[in-house]
Design an enzyme around this catalytic site. Structure first.
Site, PDB file in Angstrom:
ATOM      1  N   GLY A  35       0.818  -1.207   0.000  1.00  0.00           N
ATOM      2  CA  GLY A  35       0.000   0.000   0.000  1.00  0.00           C
ATOM      3  C   GLY A  35       0.851   1.256   0.000  1.00  0.00           C
ATOM      4  O   GLY A  35       0.616   2.184  -0.785  1.00  0.00           O
ATOM      5  N   HIS A  36       1.868   1.288   0.875  1.00  0.00           N
ATOM      6  CA  HIS A  36       2.791   2.434   0.884  1.00  0.00           C
ATOM      7  C   HIS A  36       3.493   2.572  -0.462  1.00  0.00           C
ATOM      8  O   HIS A  36       3.653   3.691  -0.992  1.00  0.00           O
ATOM      9  CB  HIS A  36       3.862   2.245   1.972  1.00  0.00           C
ATOM     10  N   GLN A  60      -0.349   9.753  18.491  1.00  0.00           N
ATOM     11  CA  GLN A  60      -1.499   9.006  17.989  1.00  0.00           C
ATOM     12  C   GLN A  60      -1.842   7.805  18.873  1.00  0.00           C
ATOM     13  O   GLN A  60      -2.849   7.143  18.640  1.00  0.00           O
ATOM     14  CB  GLN A  60      -1.216   8.495  16.566  1.00  0.00           C
ATOM     15  N   GLY A 156      -3.572   7.081   1.564  1.00  0.00           N
ATOM     16  CA  GLY A 156      -4.386   5.958   1.127  1.00  0.00           C
ATOM     17  C   GLY A 156      -5.823   6.060   1.598  1.00  0.00           C
ATOM     18  O   GLY A 156      -6.113   6.574   2.680  1.00  0.00           O
ATOM     19  N   LYS A 158      -7.656   3.636   2.498  1.00  0.00           N
ATOM     20  CA  LYS A 158      -7.993   2.685   3.562  1.00  0.00           C
ATOM     21  C   LYS A 158      -8.295   3.441   4.859  1.00  0.00           C
ATOM     22  O   LYS A 158      -9.232   3.122   5.575  1.00  0.00           O
ATOM     23  CB  LYS A 158      -6.854   1.696   3.792  1.00  0.00           C
ATOM     24  N   CYS A 193      -4.061  -3.996   2.686  1.00  0.00           N
ATOM     25  CA  CYS A 193      -2.675  -3.986   3.169  1.00  0.00           C
ATOM     26  C   CYS A 193      -2.546  -3.035   4.360  1.00  0.00           C
ATOM     27  O   CYS A 193      -3.063  -1.921   4.347  1.00  0.00           O
ATOM     28  CB  CYS A 193      -1.728  -3.551   2.054  1.00  0.00           C
ATOM     29  N   SER A 194      -1.839  -3.490   5.389  1.00  0.00           N
ATOM     30  CA  SER A 194      -1.629  -2.701   6.591  1.00  0.00           C
ATOM     31  C   SER A 194      -0.364  -3.190   7.279  1.00  0.00           C
ATOM     32  O   SER A 194      -0.037  -4.385   7.231  1.00  0.00           O
ATOM     33  CB  SER A 194      -2.826  -2.837   7.539  1.00  0.00           C
ATOM     34  N   ARG A 196      -0.084  -3.554  10.312  1.00  0.00           N
ATOM     35  CA  ARG A 196      -0.508  -4.425  11.410  1.00  0.00           C
ATOM     36  C   ARG A 196      -0.850  -5.841  10.938  1.00  0.00           C
ATOM     37  O   ARG A 196      -1.069  -6.716  11.774  1.00  0.00           O
ATOM     38  CB  ARG A 196      -1.700  -3.806  12.140  1.00  0.00           C
TER      39      ARG A 196
END
Length: 521
Positions: A35-36, A60, A156, A158, A193-194, A196
């Site tokens: 994703g990045h 955060q 993104g 997401k 995609c993450s 985590r």
């Protein structure tokens, strides 16, 4: 590729780049994934210089969250950035961004100067379980935008709530940056995609695919005519009920821009979800839209964009937005006012006060009627004097900024065919259909000569070829939004083709894309 861990090093590097380079910024917390990389690849296509920030922002994280355990791997991230063509990584320490204050976690944010997003956007969805999270996001993003001063920053979709808040923040604070939303990148299973995702076991990854399966089920129901909140949410929840391991935090339907809860989808709705799978929190979303698509048609001067775009819009039942006419209208207004073309502040002052209207009543040569401050200028903006100066005026960043606002307002509701030189790359970078219409210099000169003959004007072919070459050079080398083919645009070479043939060809491309990607339409 450079790595900077201090603001001093970053500033020195940026200062030495010189003027004229467009800068793209991708903000990350590291642990880079596909994703990045998709964000970085897009930034690479659209900018001269690409900066990637890597910073796990403590502001955060609440004390109960995974700040210390959040995946970190700077060496691997550096290698990926090197391979994909990043110019510089900015990986500051906490004190470089927050000074000598104690560790600024989300629950201790009051000890720092922070950016506070609108309450209406931070009292729903992820903000319920993560109080202070979006305040931390907004604060660090403003810091990074202020340090890097990019032309564009890429985020993104997401993280849809984060994206909407950042877009609102940039608009409210009048920050001189374009926020570019980028599509969600998914694994083969559909899992978004993450960073985590690496917490998940293989079994949990298989279970996590139910998130996207549920969203897709709701999308299919929406396409079949189901628009109300309760039933759409139930479609998602019924899929998630397939395993007891998934603990649902929320499934909600909101407006994708304002984040206002919706009872039913009128034009667009964002169906968003957050769950816990084991100790891992996952989010995902899908856009539900009745909005008709945007068709972006770019290309050099004299490629026939205006005529063909008007016909394509008529054939498809969409609105025709002639952005070229808007730039011609502004140029005409500047020339009428007698302003020196070197006096950009005076031009900016004038353009910011101009009102340009486009109507389909009594259409002119380009298929529309053009008005500037209440004066009808459809024909006069096609004069040689305007044609000779329009590239110079259009290259001014102040002019482009003002007209960009007007153009994007026209396109907000969708159902638009827009043409120009930076539509797919700058004005509507997320247009569903992108086309690049071109022809040889000789062919474009011949067409222009015929147009002038029809108006009783005689100009040599050699002179027209020189003018077109000079205009191409100006358009492709200007500092702001230069003419170039978008990476995802389809190029159409029109030498030897009639207007009818080009129109039929573009309509056919549109229909094939619509059939292939029907969920977008």
């Amino acid at each position: 590729m450079h790595l900077f861990t201090t603001t001093a090093g970053l500033h020195c590097y940026l200062e030495r780049q010189g003027p004229g380079k467009e800068v793209g910024l991708v903000t990350t917390m590291g642990a880079l994934h596909s994703g990045h990389l998709s964000l970085i690849e897009r930034a690479r296509r659209e900018n001269s210089l690409v900066i990637v920030s890597i910073f796990v922002n403590p502001l955060q994280f609440a004390p109960t969250e995974d700040f210390q355990e959040y995946p970190r791997g700077l060496a691997q991230d550096q290698e990926l950035c090197q391979q994909i063509g990043v110019d510089a990584i900015f990986a500051p320490t906490v004190d470089q961004l927050y000074g000598d204050n104690p560790m600024p976690t989300a629950d201790k944010g009051d000890e720092l100067t922070q950016v506070i997003p609108p309450k209406a956007m931070t009292s729903f969805l992820c903000a319920v379980s993560r109080p202070g999270f979006f305040r931390g996001v907004a604060t660090v993003v403003v810091k990074l935008l202020n340090l890097v001063r990019p032309n564009r920053a890429y985020f993104g979709q997401k993280d849809a709530q984060q994206l909407a808040i950042i877009q609102r923040m940039v608009a409210d604070l009048k920050l001189p940056v374009t926020i570019v939303p980028c599509p969600i990148v998914r694994e083969k299973s559909g899992l978004a995609c993450s960073s985590r995702n690496q917490y998940l076991t293989p079994e949990q990854k298989a279970q996590a695919s139910l998130l996207y399966k549920g969203l897709r089920s709701a999308q299919k129901a929406f396409q079949d005519g189901l628009c109300d909140r309760i039933n759409l949410i139930e479609r998602v929840r019924s899929e998630l009920a397939g395993t007891q391991d998934i603990q649902v935090e929320y499934v909600e339907l909101v407006h994708p821009v304002t984040l206002t809860p919706l009872e039913q989808v009128e034009e667009q709705g964002l169906l968003a979800i957050a769950v816990h799978l084991g100790t891992t929190r996952l989010i995902d979303n899908i856009l539900l839209s009745h909005r008709k698509p945007i068709v972006a048609i770019d290309g050099p001067a004299g490629a026939g964009k205006s005529t063909v775009s008007r016909l394509v819009a008529k054939e498809l039942g969409l609105m025709y937005l002639d952005t070229g006419a808007m730039y011609r209208a502004v140029t005409w207004r500047v020339l009428k006012a007698g302003i020196d073309l070197e006096d950009e502040p005076a031009i900016a002052e004038l353009v910011s006060k101009c009102t340009i209207n486009l109507t389909n009543n009594q259409p002119g040569e380009s298929g529309i009627q053009v008005w500037v401050d209440g004066e009808e200028v459809t024909q006069v903006i096609r004069s040689q004097s305007v044609t000779a100066k329009v590239s110079t005026v259009a290259a001014l960043s102040s002019v482009r900024r003002e007209l960009l606002k007007q153009q994007q307002r026209w396109g907000r509701q969708g159902g638009v065919v827009a043409e120009g030189r930076d539509i797919g790359t700058h004005v509507f970078p997320n247009a569903e259909v992108k086309l690049f219409l071109t022809a040889s210099v000789q062919e474009r000169a011949r067409r222009r000569q015929q147009d002038l003959k029809n108006r009783g004007q005689e100009v040599s072919l050699e002179q027209l070829e020189q003018e077109i070459q000079q205009r191409d050079l100006k358009d492709s080398t200007r500092a702001v939004a230069p003419l170039r083919k978008a990476a995802d645009a389809i190029e159409v070479q029109t030498d030897g083709m009639t207007i009818a043939e080009v129109t039929d060809y573009l309509v056919n491309i549109y229909q094939k894309i619509r059939e292939r990607e029907s969920p977008l339409f």
